[in-house]
Structure formats: structure tokens, C-alpha cells
Design an enzyme around this catalytic site. Sequence first.
Site, PDB file in Angstrom:
ATOM      1  N   THR A 116      36.426 -92.724 -68.011  1.00 19.66           N
ATOM      2  CA  THR A 116      37.642 -92.775 -67.193  1.00 19.66           C
ATOM      3  C   THR A 116      37.259 -93.266 -65.800  1.00 19.66           C
ATOM      4  O   THR A 116      36.393 -92.661 -65.155  1.00 19.66           O
ATOM      5  CB  THR A 116      38.280 -91.377 -67.125  1.00 19.66           C
ATOM      6  OG1 THR A 116      38.511 -90.921 -68.466  1.00 19.66           O
ATOM      7  CG2 THR A 116      39.586 -91.398 -66.360  1.00 19.66           C
ATOM      8  N   CYS A 148      38.083 -83.170 -66.795  1.00 19.27           N
ATOM      9  CA  CYS A 148      38.913 -84.375 -66.697  1.00 19.27           C
ATOM     10  C   CYS A 148      40.088 -84.232 -65.734  1.00 19.27           C
ATOM     11  O   CYS A 148      40.096 -84.879 -64.685  1.00 19.27           O
ATOM     12  CB  CYS A 148      39.399 -84.772 -68.084  1.00 19.27           C
ATOM     13  SG  CYS A 148      38.065 -85.393 -69.125  1.00 19.27           S
TER      14      CYS A 148
HETATM   15  N1  LIG Z   1      35.179 -84.712 -71.918  1.00 21.66           N
HETATM   16  C1  LIG Z   1      36.345 -85.191 -72.323  1.00 21.66           C
HETATM   17  O1  LIG Z   1      37.154 -84.512 -72.966  1.00 21.66           O
HETATM   18  C2  LIG Z   1      36.716 -86.613 -72.012  1.00 21.66           C
HETATM   19  C3  LIG Z   1      37.830 -87.183 -72.629  1.00 21.66           C
HETATM   20  C4  LIG Z   1      38.198 -88.497 -72.321  1.00 21.66           C
HETATM   21  C5  LIG Z   1      37.464 -89.198 -71.383  1.00 21.66           C
HETATM   22  N2  LIG Z   1      36.399 -88.605 -70.773  1.00 21.66           N
HETATM   23  C6  LIG Z   1      35.659 -89.386 -69.789  1.00 21.66           C
HETATM   24  O2  LIG Z   1      34.442 -89.765 -70.405  1.00 21.66           O
HETATM   25  C7  LIG Z   1      33.376 -89.852 -69.461  1.00 21.66           C
HETATM   26  C8  LIG Z   1      32.246 -88.956 -69.889  1.00 21.66           C
HETATM   27  O3  LIG Z   1      32.719 -87.630 -69.895  1.00 21.66           O
HETATM   28  P1  LIG Z   1      31.899 -86.448 -70.569  1.00 21.66           P
HETATM   29  O4  LIG Z   1      32.760 -85.250 -70.511  1.00 21.66           O
HETATM   30  O5  LIG Z   1      31.363 -86.897 -71.877  1.00 21.66           O
HETATM   31  O6  LIG Z   1      30.691 -86.318 -69.511  1.00 21.66           O
HETATM   32  P2  LIG Z   1      29.259 -85.639 -69.721  1.00 21.66           P
HETATM   33  O7  LIG Z   1      28.762 -85.346 -68.367  1.00 21.66           O
HETATM   34  O8  LIG Z   1      29.383 -84.544 -70.741  1.00 21.66           O
HETATM   35  O9  LIG Z   1      28.362 -86.786 -70.390  1.00 21.66           O
HETATM   36  C9  LIG Z   1      27.887 -87.906 -69.724  1.00 21.66           C
HETATM   37  C10 LIG Z   1      26.551 -88.292 -70.363  1.00 21.66           C
HETATM   38  O10 LIG Z   1      26.109 -89.550 -69.846  1.00 21.66           O
HETATM   39  C11 LIG Z   1      24.706 -89.513 -69.734  1.00 21.66           C
HETATM   40  N3  LIG Z   1      24.263 -90.584 -68.817  1.00 21.66           N
HETATM   41  C12 LIG Z   1      24.464 -90.678 -67.483  1.00 21.66           C
HETATM   42  N4  LIG Z   1      23.944 -91.820 -67.006  1.00 21.66           N
HETATM   43  C13 LIG Z   1      23.412 -92.471 -68.063  1.00 21.66           C
HETATM   44  C14 LIG Z   1      22.748 -93.715 -68.216  1.00 21.66           C
HETATM   45  N5  LIG Z   1      22.541 -94.517 -67.169  1.00 21.66           N
HETATM   46  N6  LIG Z   1      22.318 -94.071 -69.438  1.00 21.66           N
HETATM   47  C15 LIG Z   1      22.533 -93.263 -70.496  1.00 21.66           C
HETATM   48  N7  LIG Z   1      23.171 -92.080 -70.418  1.00 21.66           N
HETATM   49  C16 LIG Z   1      23.617 -91.694 -69.212  1.00 21.66           C
HETATM   50  C17 LIG Z   1      24.433 -88.115 -69.243  1.00 21.66           C
HETATM   51  O11 LIG Z   1      23.087 -87.715 -69.457  1.00 21.66           O
HETATM   52  C18 LIG Z   1      25.424 -87.310 -70.080  1.00 21.66           C
HETATM   53  O12 LIG Z   1      24.857 -86.883 -71.303  1.00 21.66           O
HETATM   54  C19 LIG Z   1      34.017 -89.476 -68.117  1.00 21.66           C
HETATM   55  O13 LIG Z   1      34.447 -90.638 -67.478  1.00 21.66           O
HETATM   56  C20 LIG Z   1      35.218 -88.648 -68.542  1.00 21.66           C
HETATM   57  O14 LIG Z   1      36.235 -88.626 -67.565  1.00 21.66           O
HETATM   58  C21 LIG Z   1      35.989 -87.343 -71.086  1.00 21.66           C
END
Ligand SMILES: NC(=O)c1ccc[n+]([C@@H]2O[C@H](COP(=O)([O-])OP(=O)(O)OC[C@H]3O[C@@H](n4cnc5c(N)ncnc54)[C@H](O)[C@@H]3O)[C@@H](O)[C@H]2O)c1
Length: 435
Positions: free
Chosen positions: A121, A261
Site C-alpha cells: 500500500t 493498515c
Molecule cells: N497486513 C495486511 O493485512 C495487509 C493487507 C493489504 C496490504 N498490506 C500492505 O502490504 C505491505 C506489507 O504489509 P505486511 O503487513 O505484510 O508487513 P510486514 O512488516 O509484516 O512484512 C514486510 C516484510 O518485508 C520484508 N522486507 C523489507 N524490506 C525488504 C527487502 N528490501 N527485501 C526483501 N524483503 C524485505 C520484511 O522483512 C518483512 O518480512 C504494506 O504496504 C501494507 O500496508 C498489508
Amino acid sequence: MKISVIGLGYLGATHAVAMAKLGHQVIGIDNDQAKVASLSRGKVPFFEPGLSQALAEVLADGSITFQQEHNQHSASAELHFLCVGTPQQPDGSANTDYLFAAIRDLAPQLSAESLVVGKSTVPVGTASRLRGELAGKAEFEPKLVWNPEFLREGTALEDSLTPDRIVIGAGNRSDAEKLLQAYKPILDRGTPLVEVDVQTAELVKVAANAFLATKVSFINAMAEIAEASGADAVALADAIGYDERIGNKYLRTGIGFGGGCLPKDIRGFVARANELGVGSSLDFLVEVDKVNQRRRQRVVELAKLELGDLAGKRIAILGIAFKPDSDDLRDSPALEIARMLSAAGAKVTVTDPEALAGVGDEALTTEPDVMAALSGAELVILGTEWRQYRDLDPAAAAEQVATKTVIDGRNVLDVSSWQQAGWCVIALGRNIDNG
Ligand SMILES: NC(=O)c1ccc[n+]([C@@H]2O[C@H](COP(=O)([O-])OP(=O)(O)OC[C@H]3O[C@@H](n4cnc5c(N)ncnc54)[C@H](O)[C@@H]3O)[C@@H](O)[C@H]2O)c1
């Protein structure tokens, strides 16, 4: 198809498993070695119903592997999904550094055939900046589209496999072809496909979350009015929810929204609107945020009304995750309430079926057993509506506590059966007659 999924958090791990379940060959990449090791062993590093079982299946049939860095194997993927985090910065804006770091790592691996698909997002305009970053690195025109994700924690896998719509933002239709091919099993079931430009795709996600947050804060604002006027916000929500233009979903009054989120997305949206010179368009979201925060403070006020000075008072909180069926504690309303009560001197014990390991706050006592958590409590607060707390036997709970007073922070308890078991029931947005 061969697919890489970059970033294996709540979104990426679920998306990777879902893609493998659809029959693709998936390479999950995360720079967190512990996460890669855990997923490779078949252990999902967070709680999400059904995900462990699905991961075991796709590991067993060899359709998913995990690694920390790109290599030749991942470079040959046709699609690269960007799923890294975009957390909130101190000024409220979204931190896109992880995306830029991920794209810099990915750039040397791309060929003219690869397609990069953003799922995180992001503030509107991010995809265009990422494209600029890629353009400087490659001899060909790299293809990048945006495909926002709407999964909800607690039903994440199901939402990924049977989404209510797929939104794709691409500069031109041919860029999206490979993504449409990857989603073919979903699209063939008649799932609506919304094809838009990239900026609109970026906006769809934050706009959807802004709307949902507004709906929750609307009914919580009504709860504030109800509390001041003697009305009942639960009955009010029920009555207005029958109007199908309003609908009854996301209309339950309580301690409000939280998680990784909604709160950060509305703040990031406000910050981005300010940058674009249209901050006043989203002034209402600042109020939405304030209403949401005030509900947390309201619980502390109610606790003080019941217990007076909170110093040394024993309070049990049932549920600490930001929502049931998740262990996610990011911006959890229940956890913040626990911390505020503790800061006011209360001895707070928190219980939760899945989220206790992440609490890590020495001021709070964690107790996995609900009856033990209730033991000696002078006040009980229902913080997260896990089924086991909704279904708790009020008579059995009554035997544990020192004082039979409960604040239902989610308006899910059956008030009359709790009252029959001798409880004084306090609920947000309601003036319950406890006789
Ligand atoms: N959690 C939800 O329900 C949800 C739903 C829709 C959208 N989103 C969006 O998705 C995105 C991720 O959310 P999340 O909840 O999964 O976050 P999170 O923090 O659980 O996961 C992010 C992951 O990315 C990894 N990461 C960071 N930099 C990296 C890189 N350079 N190379 C490889 N891996 C890397 C981190 O180690 C981590 O495991 C955000 O933008 C969030 O807003 C989340």
C-alpha cells in the site's frame, strides 16, 4: 508460471502461498533470514488461520521455496511481486524506503520480459518514482504495474484465493497480460476485474481503507453522542444498518480500529494529500483518527469511574491482538488501553489465544489461561472479540474475579446473561441499566 514474491510478512507470505496454491512455481524472498528459515521449515512466523496447513501442502509438492537474496533462480521469474512493508513515519507519511531498497536489489535481475507487480500500500505517485528508479538501471523499458491487495488478517488466505475483486493499474494493457495470466484461475470464476491507470490503483487501496475507517469512526462518534444523551449506539447501528445504502458491516461501536493498515494508511493518505496541495480534502480523516483514539481514552475514563485511583488496581484484559484470529499487535487498541491503564498505576494482566508472545512489555503481565488471567481482577475489559471470550461462561468467570464488573470494548457480550450471573456490564456507546 514462475513467480517471485519479495517481502514475506502478513501480505507476502500469504500471497506467496496463495500463488503456489493456484499452481504457480513460487520463490519467496525476504531479507530477514529468520523468516526465510522459518517458512522453509513450514512454520508461518505469525498466526493466520489455515496458512500453516496450506504452506505445508505447497512445500510438500515442491511449488514453493524461500531464499534471502535474489539469484539466477529468482531472476528467471516472469513476475516479481513487491510485498514489503510501508510503515508509518513519525510525521504520519508512509515510509517507502523498503520498496526502493527492494527495487534496487531487483533491478539487475530483470529482463525485458519480466513484469514487476507492486502490491504494497503506497502513496499515490510511488509507482512512477519506482519506475524512474528502474529506468536508470536497465537498458530496456522495465514493466511495472500496481495491483493493490485487499486481504484481511484472520481470513487472509481465503481473501487471496477468492478476492471480491482484482484491481490492476497498468500504463498499457499489454503490461498487465502476464498478471492476468497468473490470476486466470481466479478470474475464470467470474471475479470482477477492475483495470485502471497506475495512480488510480495506488489510490484505490488507501481510499478503501479511508472509507472503512470513516465508517467505524462514524458509529463511534454516534457512540459519543449516545453516551452523552442516554441513547444506545448498538441499537442505533442496527436500525440504520438496515438501509442497504448504509449496510450493517463495519458498523459496530467499540474501541475502534487498529492494526498494521487502517491507522497508518489514513495518516499516510492525509500526508500525501498535503503534499499534493489538497490537504483540506482529507481534513475529515484527521477527525476520523481522533474519534478512534478517543475511544481508547474513554475506556481508561470508564475504568477510573469504576475504580477511582487506578494505582495498584487489578485489571484483566481479554484479547490484546488488534482483531480476532490474528496475532498482530501493530497499533492494537486493546494493547494501547492496557499500556495506558498500566501507566496510570493499574496492575494489568492481559490474555490472548495467539498474541501474547509479541507483547514484550514488562509492565504488563501476560497470562495464557483466561481463568487465571481473571483471578482477583477488580475490573475486566474485553479488548478483542475472540470467539472464546464472546462465548465465555459468565458464571465461571464470576467465580474468578474480585469484582464482577466488565467493560465490553467490542459490544459482543450477551448483556442479560452476564447480568444474570451477577455482573455489572458497561459497554461503549450504551447506557446499560445494571439495576
Ligand atoms: N497486513 C495486511 O493485512 C495487509 C493487507 C493489504 C496490504 N498490506 C500492505 O502490504 C505491505 C506489507 O504489509 P505486511 O503487513 O505484510 O508487513 P510486514 O512488516 O509484516 O512484512 C514486510 C516484510 O518485508 C520484508 N522486507 C523489507 N524490506 C525488504 C527487502 N528490501 N527485501 C526483501 N524483503 C524485505 C520484511 O522483512 C518483512 O518480512 C504494506 O504496504 C501494507 O500496508 C498489508
